[in-house]
Design a protein around this motif. Structure first.
Motif, PDB file in Angstrom:
ATOM      1  N   GLN A 140       0.799  -1.217   0.000  1.00 17.25           N
ATOM      2  CA  GLN A 140       0.000   0.000   0.000  1.00 17.25           C
ATOM      3  C   GLN A 140       0.837   1.275   0.000  1.00 17.25           C
ATOM      4  O   GLN A 140       0.406   2.298  -0.534  1.00 17.25           O
ATOM      5  N   HIS A 141       2.049   1.243   0.577  1.00 21.29           N
ATOM      6  CA  HIS A 141       2.797   2.466   0.772  1.00 21.29           C
ATOM      7  C   HIS A 141       4.246   2.296   0.334  1.00 21.29           C
ATOM      8  O   HIS A 141       4.794   1.179   0.326  1.00 21.29           O
ATOM      9  N   LEU A 142       4.836   3.436  -0.002  1.00 25.34           N
ATOM     10  CA  LEU A 142       6.251   3.527  -0.354  1.00 25.34           C
ATOM     11  C   LEU A 142       6.920   4.447   0.653  1.00 25.34           C
ATOM     12  O   LEU A 142       6.401   5.528   0.964  1.00 25.34           O
ATOM     13  N   PHE A 143       8.064   4.031   1.168  1.00 25.37           N
ATOM     14  CA  PHE A 143       8.733   4.781   2.222  1.00 25.37           C
ATOM     15  C   PHE A 143       9.994   5.488   1.720  1.00 25.37           C
ATOM     16  O   PHE A 143      10.897   5.778   2.485  1.00 25.37           O
ATOM     17  N   SER A 144      10.022   5.756   0.440  1.00 26.01           N
ATOM     18  CA  SER A 144      11.064   6.581  -0.166  1.00 26.01           C
ATOM     19  C   SER A 144      10.408   7.350  -1.294  1.00 26.01           C
ATOM     20  O   SER A 144      10.399   6.911  -2.443  1.00 26.01           O
ATOM     21  N   CYS A 145       9.858   8.512  -0.957  1.00 25.93           N
ATOM     22  CA  CYS A 145       8.985   9.238  -1.868  1.00 25.93           C
ATOM     23  C   CYS A 145       9.779  10.234  -2.705  1.00 25.93           C
ATOM     24  O   CYS A 145      10.793  10.780  -2.246  1.00 25.93           O
ATOM     25  N   PRO A 146       9.323  10.510  -3.918  1.00 31.50           N
ATOM     26  CA  PRO A 146      10.041  11.481  -4.768  1.00 31.50           C
ATOM     27  C   PRO A 146      10.095  12.880  -4.180  1.00 31.50           C
ATOM     28  O   PRO A 146      11.063  13.608  -4.394  1.00 31.50           O
TER      29      PRO A 146
ATOM     30  N   GLY B 280      10.393  13.670  -1.091  1.00 30.69           N
ATOM     31  CA  GLY B 280      11.159  13.713   0.139  1.00 30.69           C
ATOM     32  C   GLY B 280      10.381  13.375   1.387  1.00 30.69           C
ATOM     33  O   GLY B 280      10.970  13.280   2.473  1.00 30.69           O
ATOM     34  N   SER B 281       9.069  13.183   1.291  1.00 27.69           N
ATOM     35  CA  SER B 281       8.274  12.830   2.468  1.00 27.69           C
ATOM     36  C   SER B 281       8.576  11.392   2.879  1.00 27.69           C
ATOM     37  O   SER B 281       8.935  10.551   2.052  1.00 27.69           O
ATOM     38  N   PRO B 282       8.444  11.073   4.161  1.00 28.89           N
ATOM     39  CA  PRO B 282       8.830   9.724   4.626  1.00 28.89           C
ATOM     40  C   PRO B 282       7.895   8.615   4.184  1.00 28.89           C
ATOM     41  O   PRO B 282       8.302   7.459   4.144  1.00 28.89           O
ATOM     42  N   LYS B 283       6.653   8.948   3.851  1.00 31.13           N
ATOM     43  CA  LYS B 283       5.683   7.910   3.503  1.00 31.13           C
ATOM     44  C   LYS B 283       4.688   8.478   2.506  1.00 31.13           C
ATOM     45  O   LYS B 283       4.213   9.598   2.660  1.00 31.13           O
ATOM     46  N   CYS B 284       4.393   7.687   1.470  1.00 29.90           N
ATOM     47  CA  CYS B 284       3.404   8.107   0.478  1.00 29.90           C
ATOM     48  C   CYS B 284       2.717   6.856  -0.066  1.00 29.90           C
ATOM     49  O   CYS B 284       3.202   5.730   0.071  1.00 29.90           O
ATOM     50  N   GLU B 285       1.578   7.078  -0.665  1.00 34.38           N
ATOM     51  CA  GLU B 285       0.775   5.968  -1.173  1.00 34.38           C
ATOM     52  C   GLU B 285       1.415   5.394  -2.431  1.00 34.38           C
ATOM     53  O   GLU B 285       1.907   6.124  -3.299  1.00 34.38           O
ATOM     54  N   LEU B 286       1.408   4.085  -2.531  1.00 34.12           N
ATOM     55  CA  LEU B 286       1.946   3.408  -3.694  1.00 34.12           C
ATOM     56  C   LEU B 286       0.914   3.467  -4.817  1.00 34.12           C
ATOM     57  O   LEU B 286      -0.203   2.945  -4.676  1.00 34.12           O
ATOM     58  N   SER B 287       1.274   4.106  -5.925  1.00 36.72           N
ATOM     59  CA  SER B 287       0.326   4.295  -7.014  1.00 36.72           C
ATOM     60  C   SER B 287       1.072   4.353  -8.336  1.00 36.72           C
ATOM     61  O   SER B 287       2.309   4.433  -8.384  1.00 36.72           O
ATOM     62  N   GLY B 288       0.305   4.322  -9.413  1.00 35.03           N
ATOM     63  CA  GLY B 288       0.874   4.484 -10.742  1.00 35.03           C
ATOM     64  C   GLY B 288       1.798   3.356 -11.139  1.00 35.03           C
ATOM     65  O   GLY B 288       1.546   2.176 -10.883  1.00 35.03           O
TER      66      GLY B 288
END
Length: 769
Positions: free
Chosen positions: A393-399, A401-409
């Motif tokens: 559900q989530h990615l912990f290395s976001c473009p 720079g945020s520590p957590k973002c939703e896995l999409s695309g």
């Protein structure tokens, strides 16, 4: 006497120690002279033996290439001998500077490999020709469709040439003339096929790579003429045929005679008879060890059930009656090709294992996966490639720079495909004893290794079921690699460096301190060098300053500088445009400039901190292609000298170039694009926003091309754009995203982490004392 012997020994030792560095050179010279004398004696003896054997020379062995006298290559080898063409200039003609191309391929006169011509008709253009275009067209470097009469609407993505006459012989005659006129000097091989033919594109391309280009080749499925010479053959047009460039050049002068003298109903028979009568070359089905395999399709055939070796080896299949059969053939041949590739990979992996076992490293030297480059080994801690952690559900290395973002695309699709591939591999390995089903992805890690591809490590929670129905839950770690595929050279349109660049420079009141340096660099690097570049200034007035322009013009100093430049360079005019606005939207400003220039104008949207130079202007021309690509360079931003040098000398030498700074990836102020491309994208944007002009304040030119054009957006670091440090003024009236990017650009442009740490350390030291 003993003392004399000792003294002599000492002198000899000193002499040998002085001579020791030169011993390898002396030994090498003596060895070379000895070998040369030995070789000379052998050559002399061999020459004497030849003189003894009087009489005519023995005939060459059968199959050996004929050799000319005095050791010169025989016929057919002349093209492979280097020839020095002496330079000669006629003294009676005026000297003209030769224009040298920038491309090695053009400079050396290389040709492209293969050109494909598809013969179609008005009746089958929207059916069979479309099927050919969707199945094999993207595999060939250049493919054109030839027809007598064209339909009202040409299918998308097809280049069609209509000759205006449906007669088959006339169509073939005009097609051969057209190919010779437009492509005869650009390609080595010409493949002619019909739209009811399915050709294996990869096999055809592999065929021409194994044939010599210095021979007259007429290759295809050889057929006998009805009632003609038994030795003469023509190539059946339904199965396609291959012509070499040399044969095309030789047959072209005789096409008019063939049209008037040879009577035939079939165009392939007409062309074959023309080649035989005037060149004496007949069609062959094999040449230089290469075979042209074909397969004739029977009625009501089912390609999925064809297992014959003749079918699997076929380069061309004919006749293809409808579009569905064409797609089914393409699917079946793609499966056959894929099976061959997998089998070849397994064979190569087995050979690698066998050979590696014989190396000093032994079986431990085999890398995983077999045949893929070994993982990158960092030489220092700065070269360590970090792993990115993710879940379903989530990615912990976001473009951002945020520590957590939703896995999409694309990232979500990538993770789903990797998990599916892992489950497939596990079941393939352990079936029928065990059957695995996924319950949950516990942990996921991935990293991009530039030497081999994307690497994955997955911790999966699985449910394993046996053949007897028993099940058990277990956790298993798997590793996967998505290797880098074969590098593909994308064909790009040709770009000339003579294109005029129109610089557009927006100016606000906050930019007045930097205008003088910009104009000086522009005059020195473009006007003095007579570069084909023009400049347009865009004065952005605040409404308050616009009301007082009659009494006090805030841009009066800039206009005076422009006047001085125009006096210094009599043939140069620098126009300016005045705009009144509180929110200087980049899109609104570009709309004004776009309407005042022709559609073929190449714009360079610059900033006042940019130092213009010829190196970058040439890259702007080369990287911007009309109706294909736009260029958004990433400029190099120098750090704050007060933090970097801290009172030391700030003048950068040539060796320190691009050291104390960074490439500002948050800035999209500079851009190179054609006016026609901008107008096309802007029209689509206007239809989307429906006169909501406030939307333009939250967009830049980059957003317009990204969302409303199908062009390639080329964004790359540009060392030719170097900007001195300055604190940008971020307009809070713009959108939140644009304002945030401006603030980040200012913060990251202060100094590097080491410089900031040193400044904090010195500050703490000063406060402590």
């Amino acid at each position: 006497e003993p003392s004399l012997a000792v003294a002599a020994a000492m002198r000899l030792g000193a002499f040998l120690s002085a001579l020791r560095p030169a011993l390898p050179l002396l030994l090498g010279l003596s060895l070379g002279c000895s070998l040369s004398l030995l070789r000379a004696s052998w050559s002399h003896g061999a020459a004497e033996d030849r003189c003894v054997a009087a009489g005519p020379p023995a005939p060459p062995a059968r199959g050996d290439p004929p050799e000319a006298e005095e050791g010169r290559p025989g016929p057919g080898h002349e093209d492979f001998r280097p020839r020095i063409v002496p330079y000669y200039r006629d003294p009676n003609k005026p000297y003209k500077k030769v224009l040298r191309t920038r491309y090695i391929q053009t400079e050396l006169g290389f040709h492209e490999r293969l050109f494909v011509a598809v013969l179609t008709s008005k009746a089958t253009l929207n059916t069979l020709a479309v099927a050919v275009n969707k199945t094999v067209a993207h595999h060939f470097p250049r493919l054109l469709y030839f027809t007598g009469l064209r339909s009202a609407k040409v299918p998308h993505g097809m280049v069609l040439v209509a000759h205006g006459d449906e007669r088959p012989i006339w169509l073939m005659y005009e097609t051969m003339n057209y190919i010779h006129q437009h492509f005869g000097s650009d390609y080595d091989w010409f493949y002619i096929m019909q739209d009811d033919t399915y050709a294996q594109a990869e096999q055809v391309k592999a065929l021409v790579t194994h044939l010599s280009i210095n021979q007259d080749v007429y290759l295809g499925r050889a057929e006998e003429f009805i009632g003609g010479d038994e030795q003469a053959r023509y190539c059946h047009g339904g199965f396609g045929y291959l012509l070499s460039r040399s044969l095309l050049l030789k047959i072209h002068p005789h096409l008019d005679s063939c049209r008037n003298e040879i009577l035939s109903v079939r165009p392939d028979e007409w062309l074959g008879r023309c080649i035989i009568d005037f060149l004496g070359i007949t069609c062959v089905s094999q040449l230089q060890g290469q075979h042209y395999y074909t397969y004739e399709v029977a009625k009501n055939t089912e390609p999925e059930k064809e297992e014959e070796e003749e079918f699997q080896a076929a380069l061309a299949v004919h006749p293809v009656s409808d579009m569905t059969l064409m797609y089914r053939l393409h699917k079946q041949f793609s499966r056959i090709q894929l099976d061959r590739v997998y089998q070849e990979i397994q064979d190569l992996q087995m050979q690698i294992r066998n050979l590696t076992a014989l190396t000093p490293a032994g079986e431990a030297g085999v890398t995983w996966p077999v045949g893929i480059n070994a993982p990158f080994l960092p030489k220092s801690r700065f070269e360590v490639i970090s792993w990115d952690y993710f879940t379903e559900q989530h990615l912990f290395s976001c473009p951002d720079g945020s520590p957590k973002c939703e896995l999409s695309g694309a990232s979500k699709a990538d993770v789903s495909e990797i998990i599916e591939s892992a489950m497939e591999q596990l079941n393939r390995r352990y079936q029928p004893l065990l059957r695995f089903s996924k319950r949950q992805l516990l942990n996921g890690y991935r990293r991009f290794d530039p030497t081999r591809g994307m690497e994955y490590t997955l911790d999966l929670l699985l449910e394993a079921a046996t053949q007897k129905g028993h099940s058990h839950v277990l956790a298993k770690r798997v590793s996967l690699v998505r290797p880098l595929s074969k590098v593909e050279i994308i064909p790009m349109p040709y770009v000339t460096e003579a294109t005029r660049v129109q610089l557009v420079l927006p100016l606000t009141v906050q930019d007045l301190d930097f205008v003088a340096n910009f104009l000086d660099m522009f005059a020195m690097n473009t006007l003095d060098t007579h570069d084909n570049a023009l400049l347009t200034l865009l004065f952005i007035y605040h409404p308050y300053d616009a009301q007082r322009v009659g009494q006090v013009d805030v841009f009066a100093g800039v206009k005076a500088m422009v006047g001085e430049l125009e006096k210094r360079y009599a043939d140069v005019k620098i126009p300016w445009i005045s705009v009144k606005t509180e929110v200087p939207s980049q899109v609104k400003l570009m709309d004004i400039v776009s309407k005042k220039h022709p559609v073929d104008t190449l714009f360079f949207l610059a900033s006042v901190w940019t130092e213009i130079n010829m190196e970058f202007l040439n890259r702007c021309r080369m990287n911007t292609i009309s109706n294909w690509q736009v260029f958004f360079p990433v400029h190099f931003q120098e750090f704050n000298p007060m933090l970097v040098y801290r009172g030391e000398q700030t003048a950068s030498s040539n060796t320190d170039f691009l050291r104390d700074g960074h490439f500002d990836r948050h800035s999209f102020a500079e851009a190179c694009f054609y006016n026609s491309d901008y107008m096309t994208a802007r029209t689509k944007l206007a239809a989307d926003i429906l006169d909501r002009d406030e939307v333009l304040e939250s967009m830049e030119v980059f957003d317009v091309f990204l969302h409303y054009s199908g062009l390639h957006l080329f964004r790359a670091v540009e060392p030719g754009l170097v900007q001195k440090y300055t604190l940008r003024s971020c307009n809070p009236r713009l959108s939140e995203e644009l304002y945030h990017r401006c603030v980040l650009s200012n913060l990251e442009g202060l100094a590097s982490r080491s410089h900031l740490a040193m400044a904090l350390f010195e500050q703490e030291q000063a406060n402590s004392t």
